[in-house]
Scaffold this active site. Structure first.
Site, PDB file in Angstrom:
ATOM      1  N   HIS A 580       0.640  -0.938   0.165  1.00 28.59           N
ATOM      2  CA  HIS A 580      -0.142   0.239  -0.063  1.00 28.59           C
ATOM      3  C   HIS A 580       0.435   1.291  -0.177  1.00 28.59           C
ATOM      4  O   HIS A 580       0.342   2.093  -0.739  1.00 28.59           O
ATOM      5  CB  HIS A 580      -1.101  -0.090   1.733  1.00 28.59           C
ATOM      6  CG  HIS A 580      -1.907  -0.345   0.858  1.00 28.59           C
ATOM      7  ND1 HIS A 580      -3.128  -0.361   1.464  1.00 28.59           N
ATOM      8  CD2 HIS A 580      -2.689  -1.236   0.017  1.00 28.59           C
ATOM      9  CE1 HIS A 580      -4.382  -1.711   1.627  1.00 28.59           C
ATOM     10  NE2 HIS A 580      -3.955  -1.380   0.097  1.00 28.59           N
ATOM     11  N   ARG A 687      -8.427  -9.899 -14.624  1.00 24.24           N
ATOM     12  CA  ARG A 687      -7.648 -10.855 -13.301  1.00 24.24           C
ATOM     13  C   ARG A 687      -8.855 -11.147 -12.375  1.00 24.24           C
ATOM     14  O   ARG A 687      -8.946 -10.405 -11.614  1.00 24.24           O
ATOM     15  CB  ARG A 687      -6.466 -10.515 -12.403  1.00 24.24           C
ATOM     16  CG  ARG A 687      -4.837 -10.235 -12.944  1.00 24.24           C
ATOM     17  CD  ARG A 687      -3.850  -9.590 -12.017  1.00 24.24           C
ATOM     18  NE  ARG A 687      -2.804  -9.060 -12.415  1.00 24.24           N
ATOM     19  CZ  ARG A 687      -2.885  -7.870 -12.780  1.00 24.24           C
ATOM     20  NH1 ARG A 687      -3.102  -7.172 -12.564  1.00 24.24           N
ATOM     21  NH2 ARG A 687      -1.051  -7.501 -13.829  1.00 24.24           N
ATOM     22  N   GLU A 816       2.773 -20.026 -17.603  1.00 30.17           N
ATOM     23  CA  GLU A 816       3.733 -19.355 -16.117  1.00 30.17           C
ATOM     24  C   GLU A 816       4.264 -21.379 -15.546  1.00 30.17           C
ATOM     25  O   GLU A 816       4.616 -20.869 -14.541  1.00 30.17           O
ATOM     26  CB  GLU A 816       1.880 -19.304 -15.619  1.00 30.17           C
ATOM     27  CG  GLU A 816       0.795 -20.344 -15.455  1.00 30.17           C
ATOM     28  CD  GLU A 816       0.075 -19.498 -15.182  1.00 30.17           C
ATOM     29  OE1 GLU A 816       0.463 -17.841 -14.155  1.00 30.17           O
ATOM     30  OE2 GLU A 816      -1.075 -19.019 -15.254  1.00 30.17           O
ATOM     31  N   ASN A 839       5.997 -13.556 -14.532  1.00 30.55           N
ATOM     32  CA  ASN A 839       5.506 -13.317 -13.466  1.00 30.55           C
ATOM     33  C   ASN A 839       6.361 -14.646 -12.922  1.00 30.55           C
ATOM     34  O   ASN A 839       6.800 -15.030 -12.283  1.00 30.55           O
ATOM     35  CB  ASN A 839       4.613 -12.569 -12.440  1.00 30.55           C
ATOM     36  CG  ASN A 839       4.683 -11.042 -13.375  1.00 30.55           C
ATOM     37  OD1 ASN A 839       5.474 -10.821 -13.743  1.00 30.55           O
ATOM     38  ND2 ASN A 839       3.597 -10.625 -12.300  1.00 30.55           N
ATOM     39  N   ASP A 840       4.453 -16.097 -12.796  1.00 34.33           N
ATOM     40  CA  ASP A 840       4.936 -17.144 -12.597  1.00 34.33           C
ATOM     41  C   ASP A 840       5.499 -18.012 -12.864  1.00 34.33           C
ATOM     42  O   ASP A 840       6.632 -19.071 -12.539  1.00 34.33           O
ATOM     43  CB  ASP A 840       3.503 -17.889 -12.457  1.00 34.33           C
ATOM     44  CG  ASP A 840       2.684 -17.168 -11.531  1.00 34.33           C
ATOM     45  OD1 ASP A 840       3.455 -17.065  -9.624  1.00 34.33           O
ATOM     46  OD2 ASP A 840       1.359 -17.575 -11.052  1.00 34.33           O
ATOM     47  N   ARG A 850       9.033 -14.733  -6.018  1.00 31.17           N
ATOM     48  CA  ARG A 850       9.104 -13.870  -6.378  1.00 31.17           C
ATOM     49  C   ARG A 850       8.653 -12.836  -5.434  1.00 31.17           C
ATOM     50  O   ARG A 850       9.632 -11.440  -5.842  1.00 31.17           O
ATOM     51  CB  ARG A 850       8.417 -13.468  -7.546  1.00 31.17           C
ATOM     52  CG  ARG A 850       6.824 -13.913  -7.507  1.00 31.17           C
ATOM     53  CD  ARG A 850       6.319 -13.877  -8.878  1.00 31.17           C
ATOM     54  NE  ARG A 850       4.558 -14.284  -9.336  1.00 31.17           N
ATOM     55  CZ  ARG A 850       4.151 -13.384  -9.141  1.00 31.17           C
ATOM     56  NH1 ARG A 850       3.882 -12.223  -8.902  1.00 31.17           N
ATOM     57  NH2 ARG A 850       2.372 -13.984  -8.998  1.00 31.17           N
ATOM     58  N   CYS A 887       2.134 -11.406 -20.758  1.00 33.68           N
ATOM     59  CA  CYS A 887       1.066 -10.486 -19.930  1.00 33.68           C
ATOM     60  C   CYS A 887       1.568 -10.445 -18.393  1.00 33.68           C
ATOM     61  O   CYS A 887       1.133  -9.570 -18.112  1.00 33.68           O
ATOM     62  CB  CYS A 887      -0.158 -11.288 -19.829  1.00 33.68           C
ATOM     63  SG  CYS A 887      -0.311 -12.764 -18.812  1.00 33.68           S
TER      64      CYS A 887
END
Length: 951
Positions: A580, A687, A816, A839-840, A850, A887
């Site tokens: 945040h 998502r 992924e 990412n994955d 990660r 993506c």
């Protein structure tokens, strides 16, 4: 683990006195090769210190610590003396349980024995005729039913039946009444309407001890055309005390009682109405048990004797469990308390026991007759918040130049304003429950007012939403009730508040999902604000000139309080780009580098620091020339962005006329319009798990359809790529309870979960096809690792499509899991497209989490191993006329763009804010050059080498 077994029982032994009995026991241990003969000295020495008579004709002889050298193997043996042996000068024993234990394993045996002693078994032990009878007597558990205030929650926030079941099972699990698996046994077919808005449900599998938990909702829900406001969750097993249970049910079947229960909102009063034990509002003190082998018979006896010196009642609990009388040896031993666990003692008001608590605590600290290695007891110390992430080394030096995580774009420099974690001084115990409750109420009220002022003054939605969430946290009845329970145990308001917040934050950061774990910072943020009020801590003074804020971690309220015209940039020791604090920094346009390591806190105040929020680099005391270069670079970037935004709606076509589709990743349906404004030619990743998470209960087909229509309408004919629900394991949904997994990243998540709950997948597919209205829709399934998974998911979609036709539909998979990339030549024959989630894919290929605070920087998607998998996937797809998109975060990385294009990727999908700049970059590239660059990158030996090559 020690266990009582029939083969370890010696029946019909004879001894004229205790000495002969002890020799008999040692002979048995020697015969079974558990000890050497010299162990007899240990048994005799122990009896000289304190007789090991347990009660009801049973003794538990065991050696002294010095005699452990004679133990060959840990074990336990039982000797039956039907004629009896006088053991302590007064009581006869008929059964001796002799223990040879090298550590504290014997506590397990003590717990078994003391549970049996809750009933009178002496006569049955004496008259036992077989080893089987002995074991059955000792292992038998008397009927019981746990009814306690700590199994009751009122004012619970629930939105559906799943919330009720989840919270009810969690209460039972926290008090160790049930184990993992109990929740799955709660079948809705077993729901019973008791009357008014009260229902019950029961299960008898995975139950450790019979108990009833009660969840009373803040607002009743509709269930089977009736109201459900209170749920009784009954955990039953053969030890359930039916007479006690029937008395409980009589209460709930009495119309007058039922109405009173339905109206009652206080947990303690509700407990009193049903005859449950309540947490006494007595003076309390805590101490950590330091005895090496726990609270076994000898120290427990000393504790009983110490407590019996006082007329008033003294009770004790272990680690927040139920209280038992500290004057009962049997009940003390049944706790099975081990070294390091916390004992909470409470004393009956207006008796000598209140003053006696100090003597009891002192006796425990002194070892209760044993020599102990002291443990730092938090009951004697003030509490100060600790850093949220431990560092690898305590020896820290000031970094000259280093690397963190890029969190908010931009270059900034200025004098460092270093704010180290604050330490708050306060008393652990309060003067009275009433006084501390008033302090707590005032502090909560003051912090709420302050947050409301932030919300009113802020013009940025991201900040408003975060602080509205903080208000929700402070209004959470579970939080308030938990603190009130601490106050009832005589804790000060500061201690009760900090303990609960810290425990909740640690539980949050232990979650395997990085996004959810980082929300622990929000808990600590509001925790510190309330604690500062309770402790009267002064406000942190902000410098008057522009500066770089350096902190361990920056809470959202820290950022929002600061003057953005003075804060040139932010540098933190810990944190992630999705925390945040980073979100607020981006919203305010403040460059930020996070996760830079604890050494940044050693930067001297006023030292000039240069940070790069685009690369994560920072420099301490840079040379003047470097600052000038940074200023020039910052101006160049500003002009580039300005120009890029002016042309963001133009296509991304290279100098030699090669076009690439540029799409946006979104998690909120209303983000679509903004993405289109910034130049998105499609949504490359919706998502949907984040769409689900935006609802308090599982969205039905109609709700989902309405959400998806918002996206289609904003796209105005542009394609939409949707990832089906990707939750489970590391990404839980509050209304979709799942069993915890040892390694959720390799567990039940993505398509693995929805294939096991096909109605969930089917409902989502129907909503998507109906919302599309024949507009371009591309559906992809996440976490595909096997061809069988793809075919099973596709079969479900085909069934749905037969009933809800959709003309412009393409179906593909997320790549992924490395297995999907390796199987791409097979899968490419069946899918319409691939979308590579870098990412994955990076995380699974490199075997690096990660979100790891130390290793995450090494999980670079430009590593040659990842590029080789992308290359194989693209080649396989193009061979069969299929397209490939990216993506993951790599799609928006300026150093990755030319390499990915050169590998032949057809679509790049990224955060919408990156779209103008990536489009502008592509317009300056030559596709043929990119192809040559990509082939050279495939031959590199590291991600660093690839990045150097692109540079």
């Amino acid at each position: 683990m020690l266990a009582l077994d029939t083969q370890h029982v010696r029946m019909n032994q004879h001894a004229v006195d205790k000495a002969q009995a002890l020799q008999c026991l040692v002979d048995i241990l020697v015969e079974d090769q558990l000890v050497q003969p010299e162990y007899i000295q240990g048994l005799i020495g122990r009896e000289q210190q304190s007789a090991t008579y347990l009660g009801q004709g049973i003794a538990i002889p065991h050696g002294t610590p010095q005699s452990r050298q004679y133990i060959l193997e840990t074990g336990v043996r039982l000797a039956h003396f039907p004629e009896g042996v006088v053991w302590d000068g007064e009581n006869k024993i008929y059964l001796a349980v002799v223990i040879a234990a090298k550590s504290d394993e014997h506590l397990q045996v003590l717990q078994i024995l003391t549970r049996a002693l809750l009933d009178d078994v002496s006569e049955r032990v004496q008259n036992a005729q077989s080893a089987q009878q002995i074991i059955e007597l000792l292992q038998a558990q008397p009927p019981s039913l746990n009814l306690h205030e700590n199994l009751i929650t009122t004012q619970a926030v629930v939105t559906d039946i799943d919330d009720f079941l989840w919270q009810a099972s969690q209460l039972l699990k926290q008090q160790k009444m049930v184990e993992s698996g109990f929740l799955s046994q709660l079948q809705l077919k077993n729901m019973i309407h008791l009357g008014e808005d009260i229902w019950s449900i029961s299960a008898n599998q995975h139950v450790l001890s019979p108990a009833v938990s009660i969840i009373k909702a803040e607002q009743p829900i509709q269930y089977q055309d009736q109201k459900l406001g209170t749920l009784l969750c009954i955990a039953s097993n053969p030890q359930l005390d039916m007479s006690q249970f029937n008395r409980l049910m009589d209460i709930f079947f009495d119309p007058e009682q039922l109405q009173a229960l339905s109206q009652q909102q206080d947990a303690q009063h509700l407990a009193q109405l049903i005859g449950a034990d309540v947490i006494p509002d007595w003076a309390s003190q805590r101490v950590i048990l330091a005895n090496a082998h726990g609270l076994h018979a000898r120290p427990a006896t000393q504790l009983v004797n110490t407590c019996k010196a006082f007329q008033g009642e003294i009770q004790v609990s272990v680690d927040g469990g139920q209280f038992v009388s500290a004057k009962s040896l049997t009940k003390l031993l049944s706790l099975g308390c081990k070294r390091g666990q916390t004992l909470t003692f409470i004393a009956e008001p207006e008796t000598d026991a209140v003053a006696g608590l100090s003597a009891v605590i002192a006796a425990v600290k002194q070892g209760l007759g044993e020599e102990v290695e002291p443990i730092q007891d938090e009951a004697d110390t003030v509490v100060a918040p600790e850093p949220t992430h431990p560092m690898l080394s305590e020896t820290l030096t000031v970094p000259d130049q280093s690397q963190g995580i890029a969190a908010s774009s931009g270059l900034a420099f200025g004098p460092a304003h270093v704010v180290k974690p604050r330490q708050f001084q306060y008393e652990r115990f309060g003067s009275s429950v009433k006084v501390e409750s008033e302090k707590f109420d005032i502090a909560i009220h003051q912090v709420k007012n302050s947050i409301r002022q932030f919300i009113a003054q802020s013009s940025i939605d991201a900040i408003k939403q975060i602080f509205m969430a903080h208000l929700e946290m402070l209004d959470d009845p579970d939080l308030i009730q938990s603190v009130q329970r601490g106050l009832k145990q005589n804790l000060s308001a500061a201690a009760a508040w900090h303990e609960h917040i810290e425990a909740a934050a640690k539980a949050q950061e232990s979650l395997n999902d990085r996004l959810l774990a980082e929300r622990a910072a929000d808990l600590r943020d509001i925790g510190e604000r309330v604690l500062a009020v309770l402790c009267g801590a002064p406000e942190i003074v902000e410098p008057q000139e522009p500066y770089i804020l350096v902190m361990h971690d920056v809470g959202p309220s820290d950022v929002a309080r600061l003057n953005k015209d003075r804060v040139a940039g932010i540098l933190t020791a810990v944190g992630g780009a999705s925390a945040h604090s980073a979100i607020v920094a981006r919203a305010l346009g403040i460059p930020a580098v996070v996760g830079a390591g604890a050494a940044v806190l050693n930067i001297p105040n006023h030292s000039v620091v240069l940070i790069n929020g685009d690369t994560g680099e920072f420099v301490v005391k840079p040379e003047a020339q470097r600052i000038e270069q940074a200023m020039a670079e910052r101006e160049r970037q500003r002009q580039l962005r300005e120009q890029a935004e002016q042309h963001c709606l133009e296509p991304a076509i290279t100098l030699d006329q090669h076009a690439v589709e540029i799409a946006a990743n979104i998690g909120k349906v209303h983000a679509t319009a903004k993405a289109v404004e910034q130049g998105a030619e499609a949504i490359g990743l919706l998502r949907t798990e984040l769409v689900f998470m935006s609802h308090n209960s599982a969205p039905n087909e109609a709700v989902q359809e309405a959400d998806y229509r918002v996206v289609f309408d904003a796209l105005a004919g542009r394609p939409l790529v949707v990832r089906t629900l990707d939750v489970g394991g590391d990404k839980p949904l509050p209304y979709l309870p799942m069993e915890p997994e040892e390694n959720p990243f390799l567990g039940l998540r993505g398509i693995r979960l929805t294939l096991r709950q096909p109605e969930l997948l089917r409902q989502q597919l129907v909503a998507l096809l109906k919302a599309a209205d024949n507009r371009p829709l591309r559906i992809m399934f996440p976490m595909i690792g096997r061809v069988e998974e793809w075919r099973e998911a596709k079969a479900i979609l085909d069934e749905v499509r037969a009933q809800h036709p959709c003309e412009h539909l393409e179906v593909g998979i997320m790549v992924e899991v490395p297995a999907a990339a390796l199987l791409s030549p097979i899968l490419a024959q069946e899918v319409d497209f691939f979308s590579i989630g870098t990412n994955d894919l990076t995380q699974y290929t490199m075997a690096i989490d990660r979100g790891h605070p130390v290793l995450s920087a090494e999980a670079d998607g430009l590593h040659p191993s990842i590029l080789l998998l992308i290359d194989q996937t693209v080649r396989a797809a193009h061979q069969h006329g299929k397209w490939v998109g990216i993506c993951g975060e790599l799609a928006g990385d300026p150093k990755a763009v030319p390499v990915l294009m050169g590998l032949g990727v057809d679509e790049l999908s990224m955060s919408s804010t990156r779209i103008p700049l990536v489009k502008a970059q592509i317009r300056q590239l030559n596709f043929a050059d990119c192809q040559q660059l990509a082939q050279r990158a495939l031959l590199c030996d590291s991600a660093t080498a690839v990045r150097d090559l692109v540079e």
